[in-house]
Write an enzyme that holds these catalytic residues in place. Structure first.
Site, PDB file in Angstrom:
ATOM      1  N   ILE A 105       0.827  -1.205   0.000  1.00  0.00           N
ATOM      2  CA  ILE A 105       0.000   0.000   0.000  1.00  0.00           C
ATOM      3  C   ILE A 105       0.864   1.259   0.000  1.00  0.00           C
ATOM      4  CG2 ILE A 105      -0.253  -0.035   2.523  1.00  0.00           C
ATOM      5  CD1 ILE A 105      -3.151   1.114   2.038  1.00  0.00           C
ATOM      6  N   CYS A 106       0.343   2.303  -0.625  1.00  0.00           N
ATOM      7  CA  CYS A 106       0.900   3.645  -0.603  1.00  0.00           C
ATOM      8  C   CYS A 106       2.270   3.703  -1.285  1.00  0.00           C
ATOM      9  CB  CYS A 106       0.919   4.163   0.837  1.00  0.00           C
ATOM     10  SG  CYS A 106       1.109   5.937   1.002  1.00  0.00           S
ATOM     11  N   HIS A 107       3.335   4.009  -0.534  1.00  0.00           N
ATOM     12  CA  HIS A 107       4.693   4.096  -1.088  1.00  0.00           C
ATOM     13  C   HIS A 107       5.410   2.738  -1.104  1.00  0.00           C
ATOM     14  CE1 HIS A 107       3.990   8.370  -0.296  1.00  0.00           C
ATOM     15  NE2 HIS A 107       4.999   8.627  -1.103  1.00  0.00           N
TER      16      HIS A 107
END
Length: 180
Positions: A105-107
């Site tokens: 998730i995300c970065h």
């Protein structure tokens, strides 16, 4: 089923660690926190220090073979530190080599770029990773969650904390788990 959560020693976005962790635990499984150092992992709420979590094992002492799936929480500093740690990158890559499911998730996809496992995959992430993923050969989409079954390993990706309900649902489905 044993599920590894891989984080750096510091900088993981707390909610991106705790909410997927709780979703896995609700299935009756015991997630394991794997890090680059022993002791504790320091989480963050964006740029502010948050809680500390005990490490169950390090990438140096833990075999990826002991796990059935991998979760890579985000935060900016966490995957940035993981992607320069050769053992962490090898740990993540081993799940793809073994055909085991991975959720990021995300970065977190920064670590997967370094592991050289994103080419020809459809993925999502925090928007600032779009160019990095595209340059690494991935097809980037702006969706709350993306499940890609290309290659031997299924990959679940998501953009940001607001997408956690979608991420957790897809992650558990792909891991073959449902809440107990």
């Amino acid at each position: 089923m044993r599920i590894a959560f891989l984080t750096a020693h510091e900088g993981v976005e707390q909610v991106e660690l705790t909410e997927p962790w709780e979703a896995v635990a609700a299935t009756g499984e015991t997630p394991q926190l794997i890090s680059t150092r022993p002791g504790e992992v320091r989480a963050f709420h964006h740029l502010d220090k948050a809680d500390a979590f005990p490490v169950d094992g390090t990438v140096a002492e833990t075999s990826p073979d002991a796990f059935d799936a991998l979760v890579l929480p985000g935060g900016v500093a966490n995957p940035d530190a993981l992607r320069v740690d050769r053992q962490a990158v090898a740990f993540a890559r081993s799940f793809f080599d073994a055909g085991k499911p991975v959720a990021a998730i995300c970065h977190a996809p920064w670590t997967l770029i370094e592991a050289d496992v994103v080419a020809d995959r459809t993925m999502t992430s925090w928007p600032s990773l779009r160019t990095d993923l595209t340059n690494a050969g991935a097809h980037w989409v702006d969706e709350p969650v993306q499940v890609c079954r290309a290659g031997r390993s299924t990959l679940v990706t998501s953009r940001k904390p607001d997408d956690l309900p979608h991420f957790n649902e897809a992650m558990l489905r792909e891991f073959g788990k449902v809440a107990a």
